[in-house]
Design an enzyme around this catalytic site. Sequence first.
Site, PDB file in Angstrom:
ATOM      1  N   LYS A 112      44.842  14.790  46.470  1.00  0.00           N
ATOM      2  CA  LYS A 112      45.434  13.951  45.411  1.00  0.00           C
ATOM      3  C   LYS A 112      44.915  12.517  45.525  1.00  0.00           C
ATOM      4  O   LYS A 112      44.698  11.852  44.510  1.00  0.00           O
ATOM      5  CB  LYS A 112      46.963  13.935  45.508  1.00  0.00           C
ATOM      6  CG  LYS A 112      47.597  15.284  45.284  1.00  0.00           C
ATOM      7  CD  LYS A 112      48.005  15.489  43.841  1.00  0.00           C
ATOM      8  CE  LYS A 112      48.740  16.795  43.711  1.00  0.00           C
ATOM      9  NZ  LYS A 112      48.591  17.539  42.540  1.00  0.00           N
ATOM     10  N   LYS A 192      39.890  26.198  41.394  1.00  0.00           N
ATOM     11  CA  LYS A 192      41.098  26.872  40.938  1.00  0.00           C
ATOM     12  C   LYS A 192      41.383  26.414  39.501  1.00  0.00           C
ATOM     13  O   LYS A 192      41.152  25.245  39.175  1.00  0.00           O
ATOM     14  CB  LYS A 192      42.226  26.432  41.878  1.00  0.00           C
ATOM     15  CG  LYS A 192      43.578  26.895  41.518  1.00  0.00           C
ATOM     16  CD  LYS A 192      44.579  26.262  42.488  1.00  0.00           C
ATOM     17  CE  LYS A 192      45.975  26.462  41.955  1.00  0.00           C
ATOM     18  NZ  LYS A 192      46.998  25.791  42.723  1.00  0.00           N
ATOM     19  N   LYS A 195      45.186  22.253  35.490  1.00  0.00           N
ATOM     20  CA  LYS A 195      45.290  21.360  34.340  1.00  0.00           C
ATOM     21  C   LYS A 195      44.715  19.973  34.649  1.00  0.00           C
ATOM     22  O   LYS A 195      44.483  19.191  33.745  1.00  0.00           O
ATOM     23  CB  LYS A 195      46.738  21.267  33.879  1.00  0.00           C
ATOM     24  CG  LYS A 195      47.743  20.961  34.953  1.00  0.00           C
ATOM     25  CD  LYS A 195      49.137  21.381  34.509  1.00  0.00           C
ATOM     26  CE  LYS A 195      50.113  21.383  35.678  1.00  0.00           C
ATOM     27  NZ  LYS A 195      51.349  22.075  35.400  1.00  0.00           N
TER      28      LYS A 195
END
Length: 325
Positions: A112, A192, A195
């Site tokens: 992140k 993967k 979104k």
Amino acid sequence: MKKRVFSGARPTARQHIGNLLGAIDSYVKLQKEYDCLYCIVDIHALTTLQDTSQIQNNIHELALDWLAAGLDPQKSIIFVQSHVPEVTELHTYLSMVTPLSWLLRVPTFKEKVKLHPDNVNYGLVGYPVLMTSDIVLYKAEVVPVGEDQLPHLELAREIARRFNTLFGEIFPEPKAKLTSFPLIPGLDGKNKMSKEIENSVIEIAATAEDTRTKIMSAVTDPARKYRKDPGHPEVCNIYTLHKYFSASQVADIGKQCYVAEIGCVDCKKLLAKNMNEALKSLRERRAELAAKPEYIKEVLADGADRARVIARETIKEVKQKMGLI
Ligand code: SF4
């Protein structure tokens, strides 16, 4: 008494095929065997979402996806995380027993930071503590997860164990239930389905035409530059999706790909056709539910009421154990 299941999804965008295969289908099946709580984790969304203008709309759309896919509010508690404020109280208490070093070693934290270098906030570091609070607040014993979430769940178990050791047994240590399609690759061919990655997803609610367009522009086996080149289905995201949407044909597709008997264009057309057929009734149910926005609000309000009954009881026990009351 049935064991409790907890799982959540962030309302940062519409749900996609990866969510459906990797999580939602499992959620639906788990309803038969467990008491399930399915939570739209809007507070978690704030760790990476600076523009919150779409969050209410996303919550509504996510609830639509879940209900259309078969989550049943008569069987499961379906609710929004922030509608049960006890979770933030428990997050504070658990923060006091969680060493910072445990949080800094979590692989998704590092990911992140790479994805959002301009917004590395305190909440992002504490994300696993809030996730633990989500689970243990309801004394859930089973958590359906993909392989990539296992480190988070292991951390949740460690935090629960540490609390129990310091203050006395309250929380069951939650166990992972791996979903049968743990990792759905993105249409970009590398990652993967997520979104957060451009051109990676097909939304559950996409039209048949959109679905087809996205599949036709997906990346496949990079070694297959020309139609005559033999393929490697095991590295191809389209092939992985065929396993789910073309179960009776997938073995033949694999064999044909290896010897270049089938081209990627035909292979993709077949996947688009099969996927659109498989999702037809879900998409029709979704359209019917979308015409009843008040019903969606009622489902979420009822879910929050039922979740709060459990949450209040747990918070009382926690405060007693910690000497706060
Ligand atoms: Fe993938 Fe199908 Fe092309 Fe083989 S033929 S590389 S499985 S898209």
